[in-house]
Design a protein around this motif. Sequence first.
Motif, PDB file in Angstrom:
ATOM      1  N   GLN A 159      38.475  31.813  44.018  1.00  0.00           N
ATOM      2  CA  GLN A 159      37.073  32.196  43.837  1.00  0.00           C
ATOM      3  C   GLN A 159      36.903  33.700  43.648  1.00  0.00           C
ATOM      4  N   ASN A 160      37.722  34.494  44.339  1.00  0.00           N
ATOM      5  CA  ASN A 160      37.590  35.965  44.229  1.00  0.00           C
ATOM      6  C   ASN A 160      38.215  36.529  42.955  1.00  0.00           C
ATOM      7  N   ILE A 161      38.869  35.642  42.160  1.00  0.00           N
ATOM      8  CA  ILE A 161      39.511  36.095  40.920  1.00  0.00           C
ATOM      9  C   ILE A 161      39.002  35.277  39.731  1.00  0.00           C
ATOM     10  N   GLU A 162      37.795  34.808  39.806  1.00  0.00           N
ATOM     11  CA  GLU A 162      37.257  33.999  38.708  1.00  0.00           C
ATOM     12  C   GLU A 162      37.172  34.819  37.422  1.00  0.00           C
ATOM     13  N   SER A 178      48.452  36.429  43.113  1.00  0.00           N
ATOM     14  CA  SER A 178      47.050  36.343  43.551  1.00  0.00           C
ATOM     15  C   SER A 178      46.897  36.517  45.062  1.00  0.00           C
TER      16      SER A 178
END
Length: 364
Positions: free
Chosen positions: A111-114, A165
């Motif tokens: 979610q933090n790297i969408e 990630s």
Amino acid sequence: MVQKKYYKIGIFLLILFLISFETEAAPKFSSLDQVVQEFESQNSKSSVVLMEIDSGKVVYVYRPEIAISKKLPPGSLVKTFSALTLLKYKNQFGYSPEKKIECRGRFYPPQNIEPNKSDLSSLHLPKDENGKEYLRCSLAKGHGRMDLRSALIQSCNVYFLTSASLNAELFYSKLNRDWGLGKSTRSRLDPYLEPSESDHKPSSLLKKVTASIGEGGVHLSPLKIAQLYASIWDGGPRLSPFWNEKEKPLRIEENPFDGRNLRWITNVLSEVPENGTLKGLKKYNENSIEIIGGKTGTGTKFLHKYETHGWTVLSFRKDKRSYVMTVFVEKGSGGNQAKSLASLLLDRIDSNNRNVAIKSGKSE
């Protein structure tokens, strides 16, 4: 008139230099042009660099305007760099090379790297049946459970994307710094110039993660690939590439990785021709050619996310000397077109060696 005269003299001297370089090329590599040209007639434009590992001396180059002077996306060749980065900083990443990651053929960004708009326009991000973007692995159905060794041998995208990630900012900063991704090789290959150095910073976290598999804006020249892989196989400092017989080896940067990790990685790379993406590469009599290891790469063409370049990098021994060979093919993949060209080149080198042995009356 005087300027025109000196211009003609300059052109004449340049031609003499290029001719002298060709005549200085070692006889065992002098017939490789024909191999590449025949390959190109059935495939696409290609480039090759062949360099001595322990000295940095370039003994053969095809299309130096690409090999020396152009940066291109290297794809999975960067996974070797990523593996060493993860090993060196494993405590900071909270990373374990033995821990297995499940690969089912797709990497879904956390979610933090969408992905942002730039990612969607430049990265190949298909959507699943629920409309969720993902990055594909090299095997559509996945590799199953992978640790670092198996992921590097089989070139698993999901493994490296997942590992990077864990901390995208830290991972990219270490990868970029330790491998000098924006730096030149400081070569002495006159008259060819290298691209200017740059401090490229990906525009998103997702691009920093995809740098782990050689995407996201990472661009390296075939010469840079040869230099970096030479330092891995040799375990020593990074050397300035040269081709003039009067020059001597010149170290430009110390190797930032310790011997234990380098030995581990070279051991893994030695398995790639046996069980990995170079499987099927012809075996040779070790008295002629001994293949030490290799890696393949398929890089996405800049601004053409559905077109790919093919890469293969190989290390081999011949006549008691060790070489690194970087093969680039403009259209294709590393495991197919570039691997094929690398194999053809090795066959010609082996053939030249046998011809010399026969002419000199030596037994094979």
